[in-house]
Design an enzyme around this catalytic site. Structure first.
Site, PDB file in Angstrom:
ATOM      1  N   THR A  33       0.824  -1.211   0.000  1.00 35.75           N
ATOM      2  CA  THR A  33       0.000   0.000   0.000  1.00 35.75           C
ATOM      3  C   THR A  33       0.857   1.259   0.000  1.00 35.75           C
ATOM      4  OG1 THR A  33      -1.871  -1.079   1.095  1.00 35.75           O
ATOM      5  CG2 THR A  33      -1.720   1.317   1.289  1.00 35.75           C
ATOM      6  N   GLY A  38       0.086   6.014  -7.989  1.00 37.58           N
ATOM      7  CA  GLY A  38      -0.911   6.681  -8.832  1.00 37.58           C
ATOM      8  C   GLY A  38      -2.110   7.235  -8.104  1.00 37.58           C
ATOM      9  N   GLU A 104      -5.300   7.813 -15.973  1.00 39.33           N
ATOM     10  CA  GLU A 104      -4.290   6.786 -16.203  1.00 39.33           C
ATOM     11  C   GLU A 104      -4.717   5.884 -17.349  1.00 39.33           C
ATOM     12  OE1 GLU A 104      -2.408   6.396 -11.712  1.00 39.33           O
ATOM     13  OE2 GLU A 104      -3.906   4.943 -12.352  1.00 39.33           O
ATOM     14  N   ASP A 203       2.307 -15.255   1.090  1.00 44.42           N
ATOM     15  CA  ASP A 203       2.000 -16.057   2.275  1.00 44.42           C
ATOM     16  C   ASP A 203       0.510 -16.376   2.400  1.00 44.42           C
ATOM     17  OD1 ASP A 203       4.712 -15.715   2.807  1.00 44.42           O
ATOM     18  OD2 ASP A 203       4.369 -14.031   4.167  1.00 44.42           O
ATOM     19  N   HIS A 224       4.006  -4.199 -14.674  1.00 41.50           N
ATOM     20  CA  HIS A 224       3.861  -2.767 -14.926  1.00 41.50           C
ATOM     21  C   HIS A 224       4.829  -2.377 -16.033  1.00 41.50           C
ATOM     22  CE1 HIS A 224       3.534   1.540 -14.353  1.00 41.50           C
ATOM     23  NE2 HIS A 224       2.527   1.324 -13.513  1.00 41.50           N
ATOM     24  N   ARG A 290      -2.301  -1.725 -19.381  1.00 39.50           N
ATOM     25  CA  ARG A 290      -0.936  -2.075 -19.002  1.00 39.50           C
ATOM     26  C   ARG A 290      -0.405  -3.322 -19.711  1.00 39.50           C
ATOM     27  NH1 ARG A 290      -1.184  -1.056 -12.434  1.00 39.50           N
ATOM     28  NH2 ARG A 290      -1.219   1.216 -12.535  1.00 39.50           N
ATOM     29  N   HIS A 352       4.202  -6.347 -10.994  1.00 37.73           N
ATOM     30  CA  HIS A 352       3.602  -5.280 -10.201  1.00 37.73           C
ATOM     31  C   HIS A 352       2.417  -5.735  -9.359  1.00 37.73           C
ATOM     32  CE1 HIS A 352       2.522  -1.250  -9.046  1.00 37.73           C
ATOM     33  NE2 HIS A 352       1.366  -1.283  -9.686  1.00 37.73           N
ATOM     34  N   ARG A 387      -5.753  -5.949 -14.519  1.00 40.95           N
ATOM     35  CA  ARG A 387      -6.272  -4.907 -13.628  1.00 40.95           C
ATOM     36  C   ARG A 387      -6.206  -3.541 -14.277  1.00 40.95           C
ATOM     37  NH1 ARG A 387      -4.051  -1.265  -9.942  1.00 40.95           N
ATOM     38  NH2 ARG A 387      -1.944  -2.108 -10.128  1.00 40.95           N
ATOM     39  N   SER A 392      -6.931  -1.145  -7.687  1.00 45.17           N
ATOM     40  CA  SER A 392      -6.492  -2.066  -6.641  1.00 45.17           C
ATOM     41  C   SER A 392      -6.735  -1.513  -5.236  1.00 45.17           C
ATOM     42  CB  SER A 392      -5.014  -2.414  -6.821  1.00 45.17           C
ATOM     43  OG  SER A 392      -4.222  -1.244  -6.854  1.00 45.17           O
TER      44      SER A 392
END
Length: 653
Positions: A33, A38, A104, A203, A224, A290, A352, A387, A392
Site C-alpha cells: 500500500t 498513482g 491513467e 504467504d 507494470h 498495461r 507489479h 487490472r 487495486s
C-alpha cells in the site's frame, strides 16, 4: 493478517464489535500500500459516470471480469474514497478546494484521486494513525502467520484462527478467532524484477490453499510497463544504501515504479532511436491498458536487443511536472542524477500486481467458513484478466467494508454453535518437533542454500512465466517449483519454523499454482500471453480454479502440504496434474447478529481456557482471556545431527 489498506480498513470497521488482532510480518506500515503512487479511482466528476468506469474495467480485464464484482466496486467507490477524506487523508486538491483528478491508462475519464505521486503512503498514514489510536485494535508486528487453524462443523470446514511465528522471540503461538481476514497482499517476490516490497511472498495465498481454500486466476500476473531502469551495479549500491538508512523496511529486491500517471499526464514512450513506438501496437498509444504497453515494450527490447526504453514528459511545463511527480523526480535525481523535467526516464517492465488469488465472493467470503480475504491476496473477480489502473486500492476499500457484516454474523454463529471446536482449537496448540520455532536460526550453509534456491526459482519464473510464455517452458518451471516446495517442506520438518524456510515454501507454492493456472489456459487473454495459443478462445472465457483435495478437516497443519492440484478452465485440464474441474464459489452463510468478539491467544505462558457465549444478538458476548502455549514437552527440540545435510541443489540447476 496484513496491515495495508484492506487490513486496516477492515480492522477499523469491525473494531466497534470487539477486539482485533492485526498480525503483520514487518513493521505495520511496510507493505504494498505505501508504495502505491498513482491513486485510487472513483467517479467524482459530473462528466464521468459509473457505467463508464464499469466499461473501462471490463475492457481492461479482457471481459473475464465478474460483472457483479465490477458493478459493486464501481458503484460503491465514491462513498469509500470520501470516507478516506473524512478520515484525514490529505489528497491533492484544485485551487478551488475540490479533489484533483488525474487520468491513467485504460480510463476514458479523469477519475483518479491522488496525493501527488505518494498516494499509497498518504492512505497508509491516515489509516494507520486511526487504527493505532483505537483501543480495540492491537498490533503484532514482526509476526509471521504460518498456517490457518481449520476444524469442521456439520461437515463444513471453518477457520478458527492461525498459528503465528513471533520473529523476535522465536516462539510459535496460536491466535484463536471467531472471524479471520487474510489481507496479506500479493506475491511479487516470486519474480526477481518487481515493484513489490520484500514482504510480498504470497504467504496468504499459499496458506489458504494449504487449508483447502479455492484459488483462482493466478496466471494473470500484471507486469507494470514502466519501472525505473538502473544498471545492475548501481542497483546493488542503491539497495545497500536503502537497507542502511531504513533497516526495518524492505530488504531490497524491489524495482522503483514510475507511475501510470506519468503517461496519463502526457508522458510518451520512445525507443533508443527516438521513435515513438506505441503507434505500432495500439491506437490508444501510451494510454493503452498495461498488458498491451508492457508487451509492446518487451517486443521493442527483444527485437532491438536493448535493455530499456525511454519515457519522456519533459515537454510539459517544469513546475507542473515537479508538482505532480515530486517523489519520482527526487528518486530519479538521487539514483541516476536525472532531471525528469529535462530528460527522458529509462524504464523497463517489472512484476507489479497479482490479479488472481484466494477466490472470494461479493462479501469477501472464501470457500472456508469464517475465512475472508480482500485486497491483492484475493481474487474477487473485479480485475478479470488484467487490472485497470488504480482499481487495486479501491478493491481493498470496498471489500473490506463489505466483509464487516458477514464477519460479525459469522462470529455470533461460532459463539452459539462451535463451542467444542473453539475449546479444541485452544487446547490443541502443540508446537513440538517440526512445529517448534528454531531459536538458533539456520547455519550459514543452509542460509546460502535458501538464498540460492529462492533466486533460481525467481529467475526461472521470469524467463518461463513472464510477459511472453510457451507451454514447454511453463512445464519446466512447474517441475522446478514442485521440487523447491518439496525441498522447503523437508527443510521445515528438519529445522523447525523459520521465516526464511516458510517464505521459500510459500513462494514455491504460489509459483506452482501460477504456472498450473497458466498451463490450463489454452488461449492468450489479458496478462496471459502464450506463443502456443496467441489468440482469444471464447470457449475459455472462464476463470481458472485450483484447490487442494481434502478428505476431511481437523485442525489443519498445512506446512507439510503436498498433494495434487486440481482445477480447470472451461473443461480443459492439465494432463501432468491429472486434474479435475472445480469451479464453485461457496457463499458465506449469513446470520442475523450485531456483535463480534475477535479474541487472540498468546503462546508463552501456562495453558488455560474458558469460553462462554450468549445467544442474544443484542448483548455483547464475553470470553475470559485465554493463553495458549505448548506443553512442557514442547521445550525439548530434537537437536539436528552434527553433520548437517544440505538439501540437494542439483534439482535447482
Amino acid at each position: 493478517m496484513g496491515s495495508g489498506i484492506a487490513g486496516l480498513t477492515y480492522a477499523l470497521k469491525v473494531a466497534p464489535y470487539g477486539t482485533v488482532a492485526i498480525v503483520t510480518k514487518n513493521i505495520a506500515k511496510e507493505g504494498c500500500t505505501r508504495y502505491a503512487q498513482g491513486g485510487v479511482c472513483a467517479v467524482l466528476d459530473q462528466s464521468d459516470s459509473v457505467e463508464s468506469h464499469i466499461k473501462d474495467t471490463v475492457i481492461a480485464g479482457a471481459h473475464l471480469n465478474d460483472v457483479s464484482a465490477v458493478d459493486v466496486v464501481c458503484r460503491e467507490a465514491r462513498a469509500r474514497v470520501l470516507e478516506l477524506v473524512s478520515l484525514g487523508a490529505d489528497f491533492t486538491r484544485n485551487p478551488d478546494g475540490s479533489l484533483h483528478l488525474t487520468r491513467e491508462g485504460g480510463h476514458s475519464n479523469r477519475r483518479i484521486v491522488h496525493a501527488a505521486d505518494l498516494t499509497g503512503a498518504e492512505i497508509e498514514r491516515a489509516l494507520l494513525a486511526s487504527a493505532q489510536a483505537n483501543p480495540n485494535i492491537h498490533f503484532y508486528e514482526h509476526h509471521a502467520t504460518v498456517d490457518l487453524v481449520i476444524d469442521d462443523y456439520m461437515g463444513v470446514p471453518h477457520c478458527l484462527g492461525a498459528d503465528v511465528l513471533d520473529l523476535e522471540s522465536k516462539e510459535m503461538m496460536r491466535f484463536v478467532s471467531l472471524s479471520t481476514m487474510i489481507a496479506s497482499g500479493g506475491a511479487g517476490q516470486v519474480f526477481p524484477n518487481t515493484t513489490n516490497p520484500h514482504v510480498s511472498t504470497g504467504d496468504g495465498i499459499a496458506m489458504a490453499y494449504r487449508a483447502g481454500a479455492v484459488v483462482s486466476n493466478l496466471e494473470f500476473v500484471q507486469f507494470h510497463p514502466t519501472s525505473l531502469y538502473v544498471d545492475p551495479g548501481r542497483a546493488a549500491a542503491v539497495a545497500a544504501a536503502s537497507r542502511r538508512t531504513s533497516p526495518n523496511l524492505s530488504k531490497g529486491g524491489s524495482s522503483f515504479l514510475i507511475s501510470e500517471a506519468v503517461r496519463g499526464e502526457g508522458g510518451m514512450l520512445f525507443n533508443q532511436s527516438g521513435e515513438r513506438f506505441m503507434e505500432r501496437y495500439d491506437n490508444r498509444l501510451e494510454l493503452a491498458p498495461r498488458d498491451i504497453v508492457a508487451r509492446s515494450i518487451h517486443d521493442q527490447l527483444v527485437s532491438r536487443n536493448e535493455k530499456f526504453v525511454l519515457l519522456d514528459i519533459s515537454h510539459k511545463p517544469r513546475d507542473e511536472v515537479l508538482h505532480h511527480f515530486p517523489n519520482i523526480a527526487r528518486r530519479c535525481q538521487e539514483t541516476l542524477g536525472l532531471d525528469i523535467s529535462k530528460e527522458p526516464i529509462p524504464v523497463v517492465p517489472a512484476q507489479h500486481y497479482t490479479c488472481g488469488g484466494v477466490n472470494t465472493g461479493l462479501l469477501a467470503e472464501t470457500s472456508i467458513q469464517g475465512l475472508f480475504a480482500c485486497g491483492e491476496v484475493a481474487c474477487s473477480g473485479l480485475h478479470g484478466a488484467n487490472r485497470l489502473a488504480s482499481n487495486s486500492l479501491l478493491e481493498g476499500l470496498v471489500f473490506a467494508d463489505r466483509a464487516v457484516n458477514p464477519s460479525v454474523a459469522h462470529a455470533e454463529h461460532v459463539l452459539c454453535n462451535l463451542g467444542r471446536q473453539l475449546h479444541y482449537a485452544a487446547a490443541s496448540a502443540d508446537f513440538r518437533g517440526s512445529r517448534q520455532a528454531a531459536a538458533d536460526g539456520l547455519s550459514p550453509s543452509m542460509m546460502n542454500w535458501v538464498a540460492r534456491t529462492r533466486q533460481q526459482l525467481r529467475e526461472a519464473m521470469w524467463r518461463n512465466c513472464g510477459i511472453v510464455r510457451r507451454s514447454v517452458e511453463l512445464a519446466q518451471v512447474h517441475a522446478l517449483a514442485v521440487e523447491v516446495r518439496e525441498a522447503a517442506t523437508a527443510a521445515l520438518s528438519k529445522h523447525g519454523m523459520m521465516v526464511e524456510l516458510i517464505e521459500l515454501q510459500n513462494l514455491a507454492t504460489v509459483a506452482e499454482l501460477t504456472v498450473a493456472c497458466a498451463l490450463q489456459r489454452k488461449e492468450s487473454r489479458g496478462l496471459h500471453y502464450t506463443l502456443d495459443y496467441p489468440n482469444l478462445n471464447d470457449s475459455m472465457k472462464q476463470p481458472s480454479y485450483m484447490m487442494k483435495p481434502t478428505k476431511h478437516y481437523s485442525m489443519t497443519r498445512g506446512m507439510g502440504g503436498g498433494g495434487m492440484l486440481v482445477g480447470g478452465v472451461g473443461g480443459h485440464h492439465i494432463d501432468p496434474l491429472n486434474s479435475s474441474p472445480s469451479s464453485h464459489r461457496n457463499l458465506q452463510s449469513q446470520f442475523d447478529a450485531k456483535h463480534l468478539y475477535h479474541h487472540h491467544h498468546l503462546g508463552n505462558q501456562q495453558r488455560r481456557s474458558s469460553f462462554s457465549s450468549s445467544s442474544s444478538s443484542t448483548k455483547r458476548p464475553t470470553i475470559s482471556p485465554s493463553i495458549i502455549s505448548p506443553s512442557a514437552a514442547a521445550a525439548s527440540f530434537v537437536t539436528p545431527p552434527a553433520q548437517e545435510v544440505v538439501p540437494n541443489s542439483d534439482i535447482l540447476v
